[in-house]
Design an enzyme around this catalytic site. Structure first.
Site, PDB file in Angstrom:
ATOM      1  CG  ASN A  51      -4.987   3.637   8.692  1.00 50.36           C
ATOM      2  OD1 ASN A  51      -5.118   2.614   8.029  1.00 50.36           O
ATOM      3  ND2 ASN A  51      -4.590   4.787   8.165  1.00 50.36           N
ATOM      4  NE  ARG A  66      -3.429   2.474   2.589  1.00 50.87           N
ATOM      5  CZ  ARG A  66      -3.260   3.372   3.561  1.00 50.87           C
ATOM      6  NH1 ARG A  66      -2.439   3.114   4.570  1.00 50.87           N
ATOM      7  NH2 ARG A  66      -3.917   4.514   3.536  1.00 50.87           N
ATOM      8  CD  GLU A 111      -1.415   4.283   8.027  1.00 47.86           C
ATOM      9  OE1 GLU A 111      -1.126   4.726   9.165  1.00 47.86           O
ATOM     10  OE2 GLU A 111      -1.563   5.028   7.032  1.00 47.86           O
TER      11      GLU A 111
END
Length: 451
Positions: A297, A81, A357
């Site tokens: 994330n 990513r 993330e």
């Protein structure tokens, strides 16, 4: 592998990857005809970034991406990513195309595919072209159309080869850090501006999704948000109300419009007179354009108490004594990831989710003398969070993949180079990459598809 007698297996086809962002790793921000971004401008403004650090060199990923892709392959990463630097392909943000910038990203995509690694592209990871900021940036109502034009260019250029796209990364951070508190680019501090920027970010997201559908690009498109579970410090009415304000401001401000077509009612209390009248129905419908997946994330949680002095939420986080904290002063709380994922499912329904993330900053020396470089706290934290992801899957959440933050130590925004999140250590003086023990532990999980 876990100490369990039976390994914790992930579903077949679960995607394992790592993530970066353009300004944090690429370097060469003005190379080959690129234009400056707001982060180039912000980092070159004295006092904005720790130690006066800038992204002028960063990890030199712009030139060293073949070496970095080889390292990804050696770890068994299945997906990477990364983000496009908008001003690298459109130096003025719109209009004139910089073919050299497009060619660079085309080469990166081809190199990833040749290595058997699926590209996952983020269109906007905070680095707005400076020329657009000069025209109001995220405060200009035309920016949704500017973003759609940029997105269309990228879909037409790379859409035949890229299976996963996201429109925005962490719009909350863009509005809160960049327009509410001024600690991130472009450095403004206004509740009125933050409310406007937040809405325009959502409109740009919707226009980006429309552009993707119209372009005929293959693959899927999603949105990436940062979520942080909020737990009340006590059961007092004041703390419970503060927790709802904090949760609405960070977690529901973007997801409620995207999935429900509404705004969290607590936002009017958070923003006060800066909160606008109800948005037009056609704009709310645009924001609600269906997406294929949601990126989450996750880094930490907050235990919340009422605090009238804490602007704008009138809520502050209570430090958790005795808990492990990272170098960024974030509590390590893996259970919060399970809670967050189940909250998303319960509130917004079953949808494909990727952890886009998750990582931790712990001390690493400037130079690595051994390979692998021991990083026991990061390794343990990674394992605990992967266990938390598995728990969410076991509870019925449709989690499709996990991207570690970050592939490389990098410019951690206003922290400069003082915080290291990488699976790979970067010696900034020599640009030498060294594997950390956490990278090898992650590689073992990928190879087994299990803990």
């Amino acid at each position: 592998m876990t100490a369990h007698s039976d390994p914790l297996r992930f579903p077949p086809g679960f995607v394992w990857g790592a993530a970066t962002a353009a300004y944090q790793v690429e370097g060469s921000p003005l190379a080959d005809g690129a234009g400056p971004s707001i982060w180039h401008r912000f980092s070159h403004t004295p006092g904005r970034v720790r130690d006066g650090d800038t992204g002028d060199i960063a990890c030199d990923h712009y030139r060293r991406y073949p070496e970095d892709i080889a390292l990804m392959r050696s770890l068994g990463l299945q997906s990477y990513r990364f983000s496009i630097a908008w001003s690298r392909v459109l130096p003025e943000g719109r209009g004139r195309i910089n073919q050299a910038g497009l060619d660079h990203y085309s080469r990166v995509v081809d190199a990833l595919l040749a290595a058997g690694i699926a590209p996952n592209i983020t269109l906007y990871h905070w680095d707005l072209p400076a020329a657009l900021d000069d025209r109001g940036g995220w405060l200009n109502p035309d920016i949704a159309d500017w973003f759609a034009d940029y997105a269309t260019l990228m879909f037409r250029t790379l859409g035949d080869r890229v299976p996963m796209w996201s429109t925005l990364n962490e719009p909350w951070v863009v509005a809160d850090g960049g327009y509410m508190h001024g600690v991130l680019a472009p450095g403004h501090r206004s509740a009125f501006e933050a409310a406007i920027a937040a809405h325009h970010l959502l409109l740009a997201h919707g226009r980006g999704v429309q552009a993707f559908r119209a372009s005929g690009a293959r693959g899927q498109i999603g949105l990436v948000v940062n979520l942080e579970p909020k737990y009340p410090a006590s059961h007092s009415p004041a703390d419970l109300a503060a927790t709802l304000r904090a949760e609405a401001y960070m977690n529901r401000q973007y997801l409620d419009p995207v999935f429900r077509g509404t705004h969290a009612e607590e936002l009017a209390e958070v923003f006060g007179e800066a909160w606008p009248a109800p948005r037009p129905a056609d704009q709310m419908a645009l924001i609600r354009e269906p997406i294929d997946w949601l990126g989450v994330n996750y880094y930490t949680r907050s235990v919340v108490r009422a605090d009238e002095s804490a602007w704008p939420q009138r809520a502050s986080a209570v430090p958790q004594r005795g808990a492990l904290h990272t170098e960024t002063a974030w509590e390590v709380y893996p259970r919060g990831l399970t809670d967050t994922l189940t909250w998303v499912k319960n509130r917004y329904g079953q949808l494909p989710i990727y952890i886009t993330e998750n990582g931790s900053a712990f001390f690493d020396p400037p130079s690595a003398e051994v390979d692998p470089l021991p990083d026991p706290l990061r390794t343990q934290t990674l394992h605990k969070h992967l266990t938390a992801v598995h728990a969410a899957i076991s509870a019925g959440v449709d989690v499709r993949g996990y991207y570690a933050w970050s592939l490389l130590d990098n410019l951690e925004w206003a922290h400069g180079y003082s915080k290291r999140f990488g699976l790979l250590h970067v010696d900034y003086a020599t640009q030498r990459r060294t594997r950390k023990a956490s990278a090898l532990a992650y590689a073992a999980v990928i190879a087994a598809n299990a803990l």
